[in-house]
Design a protein around this motif. Structure first.
Motif, PDB file in Angstrom:
ATOM      1  N   GLY A   1      44.139 -20.403  19.461  1.00  0.00           N
ATOM      2  CA  GLY A   1      44.904 -19.902  20.596  1.00  0.00           C
ATOM      3  C   GLY A   1      44.197 -20.131  21.919  1.00  0.00           C
ATOM      4  O   GLY A   1      43.031 -20.503  21.987  1.00  0.00           O
ATOM      5  N   GLY A   2      44.922 -19.882  22.994  1.00  0.00           N
ATOM      6  CA  GLY A   2      44.366 -20.049  24.328  1.00  0.00           C
ATOM      7  C   GLY A   2      44.437 -21.483  24.817  1.00  0.00           C
ATOM      8  O   GLY A   2      44.847 -22.393  24.098  1.00  0.00           O
ATOM      9  N   SER A   3      44.017 -21.685  26.042  1.00  0.00           N
ATOM     10  CA  SER A   3      43.998 -23.022  26.632  1.00  0.00           C
ATOM     11  C   SER A   3      42.853 -23.830  26.032  1.00  0.00           C
ATOM     12  O   SER A   3      41.995 -23.304  25.322  1.00  0.00           O
ATOM     13  CB  SER A   3      43.820 -22.916  28.152  1.00  0.00           C
ATOM     14  OG  SER A   3      42.508 -22.444  28.445  1.00  0.00           O
ATOM     15  N   GLN A   4      42.833 -25.126  26.355  1.00  0.00           N
ATOM     16  CA  GLN A   4      41.741 -25.964  25.861  1.00  0.00           C
ATOM     17  C   GLN A   4      40.389 -25.472  26.377  1.00  0.00           C
ATOM     18  O   GLN A   4      39.396 -25.479  25.635  1.00  0.00           O
ATOM     19  CB  GLN A   4      41.972 -27.414  26.278  1.00  0.00           C
ATOM     20  CG  GLN A   4      43.140 -28.052  25.551  1.00  0.00           C
ATOM     21  CD  GLN A   4      43.254 -29.528  25.835  1.00  0.00           C
ATOM     22  OE1 GLN A   4      42.273 -30.248  25.824  1.00  0.00           O
ATOM     23  NE2 GLN A   4      44.460 -29.996  26.087  1.00  0.00           N
ATOM     24  N   ALA A   5      40.352 -25.030  27.619  1.00  0.00           N
ATOM     25  CA  ALA A   5      39.095 -24.521  28.176  1.00  0.00           C
ATOM     26  C   ALA A   5      38.665 -23.249  27.452  1.00  0.00           C
ATOM     27  O   ALA A   5      37.480 -23.063  27.144  1.00  0.00           O
ATOM     28  CB  ALA A   5      39.247 -24.262  29.667  1.00  0.00           C
ATOM     29  N   GLU A   6      39.607 -22.385  27.174  1.00  0.00           N
ATOM     30  CA  GLU A   6      39.294 -21.138  26.470  1.00  0.00           C
ATOM     31  C   GLU A   6      38.796 -21.422  25.054  1.00  0.00           C
ATOM     32  O   GLU A   6      37.834 -20.806  24.576  1.00  0.00           O
ATOM     33  CB  GLU A   6      40.522 -20.233  26.428  1.00  0.00           C
ATOM     34  CG  GLU A   6      40.880 -19.639  27.778  1.00  0.00           C
ATOM     35  CD  GLU A   6      42.226 -18.938  27.782  1.00  0.00           C
ATOM     36  OE1 GLU A   6      42.361 -17.929  28.499  1.00  0.00           O
ATOM     37  OE2 GLU A   6      43.153 -19.396  27.065  1.00  0.00           O
ATOM     38  N   GLN A   7      39.460 -22.365  24.362  1.00  0.00           N
ATOM     39  CA  GLN A   7      39.025 -22.730  23.019  1.00  0.00           C
ATOM     40  C   GLN A   7      37.622 -23.340  23.048  1.00  0.00           C
ATOM     41  O   GLN A   7      36.773 -23.001  22.219  1.00  0.00           O
ATOM     42  CB  GLN A   7      40.001 -23.730  22.391  1.00  0.00           C
ATOM     43  CG  GLN A   7      41.250 -23.100  21.809  1.00  0.00           C
ATOM     44  CD  GLN A   7      41.991 -24.062  20.907  1.00  0.00           C
ATOM     45  OE1 GLN A   7      41.835 -25.282  20.996  1.00  0.00           O
ATOM     46  NE2 GLN A   7      42.810 -23.525  20.020  1.00  0.00           N
ATOM     47  N   THR A   8      37.386 -24.232  24.000  1.00  0.00           N
ATOM     48  CA  THR A   8      36.070 -24.867  24.110  1.00  0.00           C
ATOM     49  C   THR A   8      34.989 -23.818  24.296  1.00  0.00           C
ATOM     50  O   THR A   8      33.947 -23.840  23.619  1.00  0.00           O
ATOM     51  CB  THR A   8      36.054 -25.863  25.283  1.00  0.00           C
ATOM     52  OG1 THR A   8      37.061 -26.867  25.081  1.00  0.00           O
ATOM     53  CG2 THR A   8      34.698 -26.536  25.413  1.00  0.00           C
ATOM     54  N   ALA A   9      35.225 -22.887  25.212  1.00  0.00           N
ATOM     55  CA  ALA A   9      34.237 -21.846  25.487  1.00  0.00           C
ATOM     56  C   ALA A   9      33.986 -20.981  24.261  1.00  0.00           C
ATOM     57  O   ALA A   9      32.835 -20.680  23.915  1.00  0.00           O
ATOM     58  CB  ALA A   9      34.702 -20.986  26.661  1.00  0.00           C
ATOM     59  N   LYS A  10      35.043 -20.566  23.596  1.00  0.00           N
ATOM     60  CA  LYS A  10      34.913 -19.700  22.417  1.00  0.00           C
ATOM     61  C   LYS A  10      34.130 -20.401  21.313  1.00  0.00           C
ATOM     62  O   LYS A  10      33.231 -19.811  20.689  1.00  0.00           O
ATOM     63  CB  LYS A  10      36.316 -19.325  21.910  1.00  0.00           C
ATOM     64  CG  LYS A  10      36.331 -18.457  20.655  1.00  0.00           C
ATOM     65  CD  LYS A  10      35.828 -17.062  20.923  1.00  0.00           C
ATOM     66  CE  LYS A  10      36.072 -16.166  19.712  1.00  0.00           C
ATOM     67  NZ  LYS A  10      35.507 -14.808  19.899  1.00  0.00           N
ATOM     68  N   ILE A  11      34.448 -21.675  21.055  1.00  0.00           N
ATOM     69  CA  ILE A  11      33.750 -22.438  20.017  1.00  0.00           C
ATOM     70  C   ILE A  11      32.264 -22.545  20.351  1.00  0.00           C
ATOM     71  O   ILE A  11      31.398 -22.334  19.499  1.00  0.00           O
ATOM     72  CB  ILE A  11      34.374 -23.841  19.854  1.00  0.00           C
ATOM     73  CG1 ILE A  11      35.784 -23.724  19.266  1.00  0.00           C
ATOM     74  CG2 ILE A  11      33.504 -24.724  18.944  1.00  0.00           C
ATOM     75  CD1 ILE A  11      36.590 -25.004  19.369  1.00  0.00           C
ATOM     76  N   MET A  12      31.949 -22.870  21.598  1.00  0.00           N
ATOM     77  CA  MET A  12      30.558 -23.047  21.994  1.00  0.00           C
ATOM     78  C   MET A  12      29.770 -21.740  21.871  1.00  0.00           C
ATOM     79  O   MET A  12      28.631 -21.721  21.380  1.00  0.00           O
ATOM     80  CB  MET A  12      30.482 -23.598  23.420  1.00  0.00           C
ATOM     81  CG  MET A  12      31.014 -25.015  23.559  1.00  0.00           C
ATOM     82  SD  MET A  12      30.951 -25.653  25.247  1.00  0.00           S
ATOM     83  CE  MET A  12      29.198 -25.942  25.433  1.00  0.00           C
ATOM     84  N   ILE A  13      30.373 -20.651  22.284  1.00  0.00           N
ATOM     85  CA  ILE A  13      29.690 -19.351  22.211  1.00  0.00           C
ATOM     86  C   ILE A  13      29.407 -18.972  20.763  1.00  0.00           C
ATOM     87  O   ILE A  13      28.293 -18.575  20.411  1.00  0.00           O
ATOM     88  CB  ILE A  13      30.541 -18.261  22.899  1.00  0.00           C
ATOM     89  CG1 ILE A  13      30.563 -18.490  24.415  1.00  0.00           C
ATOM     90  CG2 ILE A  13      30.011 -16.867  22.566  1.00  0.00           C
ATOM     91  CD1 ILE A  13      31.598 -17.651  25.142  1.00  0.00           C
TER      92      ILE A  13
END
Length: 383
Positions: free
Chosen positions: A69-81
């Protein structure tokens, strides 16, 4: 040796399955190789994800980062964290990423910042289209990866042109084709085969999901209307991507020859493709499968990152102009479609080649944690 294997979206599952099987085979031979399977959760449809894992014999992930879920930026951030937290617990010897989805880019960046070497399976493919998120993902991933497992000579040349050293590039073939060839005797006839009265060669399969084709309602309706008209009653089976379904609901397309169905599992979908007259798609992966299955493929895109499917295989770029559809379909229906052949090394042995190379890299010390980088120009200037 421990590998992190990253999977996040539907195409990744087909690419990691044979790699995991090749590792398990080495483990049976008592070789020192283990893996941690990390599902980023980018593909957040739990039922569909689980179906692919079950069908392809993929073990339960060791970790699920829950980044759906979320935007691509949100997904990228969540995955990295979330991946960074795992790396703080245990650093693998190598992070293996596949394809060109958000998970691939996010985990490669995070691994590199933790000093972990990165291997990119399907490295080097290029469309030249910077409007595609996938192109950005693969460019960023390739810029920071240490090792590249490529599917074609085209990919090799792209990497060399971009300054990658030849000794980092390994032309191994296509793991997606490993999965395809390994499952041809396990294909499942979908339930719609009987209900739609399908038979070999009497229908087409269609898949559309790229923004250029589906986000603008008027254009999508024009594409579908032109396809229906050109096929003149020949059935079209359209497994609908979730994001496309939302748009189709507003179009009110009423024609008995087109059948909108829910997404299928891998074994059912490949059965449908294998026995179809042709496939109309905007997917890159499907063009690889149709090439090996020798099924004509019409790609509704203006570019492709898989030129081998056109130059060697059964694929043709039609473009996104609805008016270009009729001539291509007329060519198909008249039996004038080109014959194709299978690209080099698409032979079902790719994953075993990859694992053998990784074992060799480990043996020679090439996977040791990377040290700090010192800019020689700074040293020259006495800084």
């Amino acid at each position: 040796m421990v590998l992190d294997i990253i999977a996040g979206a539907r195409p990744n599952f087909m690419k990691i399955a044979p790699i995991i099987k090749a590792i398990q085979k080495k483990q049976e031979e008592e070789l020192d190789i283990n893996f941690r399977l990390i599902h980023t959760g980018q593909h957040y449809d739990k039922n569909m994800s689980q179906a692919f894992f079950n069908e392809l014999g993929i073990p339960k992930p060791d970790n699920n980062l829950g980044a759906g879920g979320g935007s691509q930026a949100e997904q990228t951030a969540k995955i990295m964290i979330e991946y960074e937290k795992l790396l703080e617990e245990e650093n693998p010897d190598l992070c293996v990423v596949v394809g060109d989805v958000t998970s691939t880019m996010a985990c490669s960046i995070t691994a590199k910042k933790a000093g972990v070497r990165v291997a990119h399976v399907e490295g080097g493919i290029r469309s030249g289209d910077w409007t595609m998120p996938e192109e950005i993902n693969r460019m960023v991933t390739d810029r920071i990866s240490d090792f590249f497992f490529t599917t074609s000579e085209f990919a090799n040349k792209n990497l060399l042109r971009e300054g990658i050293s030849d000794d980092q590039i390994f032309f191994v073939g296509n793991t997606m084709i490993d999965t395809l060839l390994g499952n041809l005797d396990r294909l499942i006839k979908p339930a719609i085969w009987e209900s739609l009265d399908l038979s070999g060669g009497n229908y087409l399969v269609m898949t559309l999901h790229r923004p250029a084709n589906v986000d603008e309602e008027k254009n999508l309706k024009s594409l579908i209307d032109n396809i229906i008209k050109a096929l003149d009653g020949l059935p079209i089976v359209f497994p609908v991507h979730p994001r496309t379904r939302q748009i189709l609901e507003n179009l009110d397309i009423q024609d008995s020859s087109i059948h909108f169905i829910d997404p299928l599992g891998y074994l059912e979908f490949i059965y449908l493709v294998k026995y179809s007259r042709a496939v109309i798609t905007d997917s890159g992966g499907i063009t690889e499968e149709t090439t090996v299955l020798n099924v004509p493929c019409l790609t509704l895109r203006d570019n492709t990152e898989r030129p081998e499917t056109i130059l060697i295989g059964t694929n043709e770029l039609i473009g996104t102009d609805p008016e270009a559809i009729k001539p291509a379909i007329n060519k198909l229906l008249k039996g004038n479609w080109k014959a194709g052949s299978t690209p080099e090394k698409w032979d079902g042995n790719t994953a075993e080649n990859i694992v053998d190379i990784i074992l060799n890299l480990y043996a020679i010390g090439a996977l040791e944690k990377q040290g700090s980088f010192v800019d020689e120009t700074l040293l020259f200037n006495g800084k």
